[in-house]
Scaffold this active site. Structure first.
Site, PDB file in Angstrom:
ATOM      1  N   CYS A   1      44.572  45.479  47.079  1.00  0.00           N
ATOM      2  CA  CYS A   1      44.085  45.577  48.456  1.00  0.00           C
ATOM      3  C   CYS A   1      45.218  45.314  49.445  1.00  0.00           C
ATOM      4  CB  CYS A   1      42.966  44.568  48.685  1.00  0.00           C
ATOM      5  SG  CYS A   1      41.443  44.925  47.792  1.00  0.00           S
TER       6      CYS A   1
ATOM      7  N   CYS B   1      42.357  39.273  39.938  1.00  0.00           N
ATOM      8  CA  CYS B   1      41.285  39.346  40.929  1.00  0.00           C
ATOM      9  C   CYS B   1      39.976  38.731  40.415  1.00  0.00           C
ATOM     10  CB  CYS B   1      41.042  40.785  41.341  1.00  0.00           C
ATOM     11  SG  CYS B   1      40.480  41.849  39.998  1.00  0.00           S
TER      12      CYS B   1
HETATM   13  S1  SF4 Z   1      40.885  38.848  48.133  1.00  0.00           S
HETATM   14 FE1  SF4 Z   1      40.509  40.376  46.486  1.00  0.00          FE
HETATM   15  S2  SF4 Z   1      38.890  41.759  47.215  1.00  0.00           S
HETATM   16 FE2  SF4 Z   1      39.610  40.561  48.964  1.00  0.00          FE
HETATM   17  S3  SF4 Z   1      41.099  41.870  49.958  1.00  0.00           S
HETATM   18 FE3  SF4 Z   1      42.245  40.550  48.544  1.00  0.00          FE
HETATM   19  S4  SF4 Z   1      42.348  41.612  46.557  1.00  0.00           S
HETATM   20 FE4  SF4 Z   1      40.813  42.652  47.849  1.00  0.00          FE
END
Ligand code: SF4
Length: 262
Positions: A214, A240
């Protein structure tokens, strides 16, 4: 106890450690394509779906799959936080490879409204953000499958080194399989495969992003740094959650509107 013969594996029941041992023994010397054919065409793991990030190296596994089962289900976690380049690359690869089974998994709107209405949870609670946007949507989707196929490689991180091709998915207790057909591939082999097949590159790789997640949680990596060091930089977090033991316990069967425990 001796491993059960593969032919006796009941794919309608939960897989066991014995099944995993038997599958790893049977496919120890098989090519990556043969493993994928066994899983996606012959059904040795029951109903199987790929999970793809459409990231830096995803084209290799997707290209292999396109030559074997272009209609195979491919689950993409559309977190709402991707780089625009990743979404465009997803669409480019779908068209280039003729993939017809890509499914975008989105977070539950009601949960988002309650738990991340500002869209900034990543900035103070990345584990909670990943749970809302990745772990729960994937757990719900995988409840409909017996196995998932990942693109993990052993060289990517200590947590991935030494993983077998077939393993039990320990994110919940469903007895699902997790299959890592590229686990022994290294960066040189991946690059050579992409060159050989002239596969489209993720545009951010050339800009210094060897591992792409992300947008808020991915930074550039300097030469010599671990390829995944740009992920969640500054946080004690390397995954994640979709591969973390117990991460999806008790949430795969919950209905829309489920509230995470935070
Ligand atoms: S915390 Fe996880 S789901 Fe949220 S933006 Fe970052 S990688 Fe993506």
């Amino acid at each position: 106890m001796a491993a059960r013969p593969i032919d006796r594996i009941d794919t309608s029941a939960a897989f066991t450690a014995e099944d995993v041992a038997a599958l790893n023994a049977r496919y120890a010397d098989a090519s990556t394509a043969d493993v994928l054919r066994a899983v996606l065409v012959e059904g040795v793991a029951g109903r199987a779906a790929l999970v793809s990030s459409f990231g830096a190296e995803s084209a290799v596994l997707l290209h292999l799959v396109s030559g074997i089962a272009p209609d195979a289900p491919v689950l993409f976690l559309e977190t709402g936080k991707h780089f625009p380049e990743t979404l465009a690359y997803r669409d480019t690869l779908i068209a280039h490879l003729g993939l017809t089974g890509v499914i975008n998994l989105t977070p539950d709107a009601e949960v988002l409204a309650k738990k991340d209405d500002a869209g900034l949870r990543w900035s103070y609670d990345p584990d909670g953000c990943c749970e809302i946007r990745k772990v729960i949507p994937l757990a719900k989707a995988l409840a409909g499958y017996d196995a998932s196929v990942t693109g993990r490689k052993g060289f990517q991180a200590e947590t991935r080194a030494g993983l077998p091709i077939f393993e039990l998915d320990t994110t919940d207790a469903a007895g699902r399989l997790k299959i890592n057909p590229l686990i022994d591939w290294n960066a040189t082999r991946l690059a050579a495969y992409m060159d050989e097949h002239d596969l489209p590159r993720h545009p951010l790789v050339a800009q210094g992003y060897p591992s792409i997640g992300c947008m808020p949680c991915t930074s550039k990596v300097a030469p010599g740094e671990d390829p995944r060091s740009g992920r969640w930089r500054g946080w004690d977090k390397t995954e994640c959650g979709i591969h973390v033991e117990g991460a999806a316990s008790n949430i795969s069967d919950l209905p829309p509107g489920y509230e995470p425990a935070f």
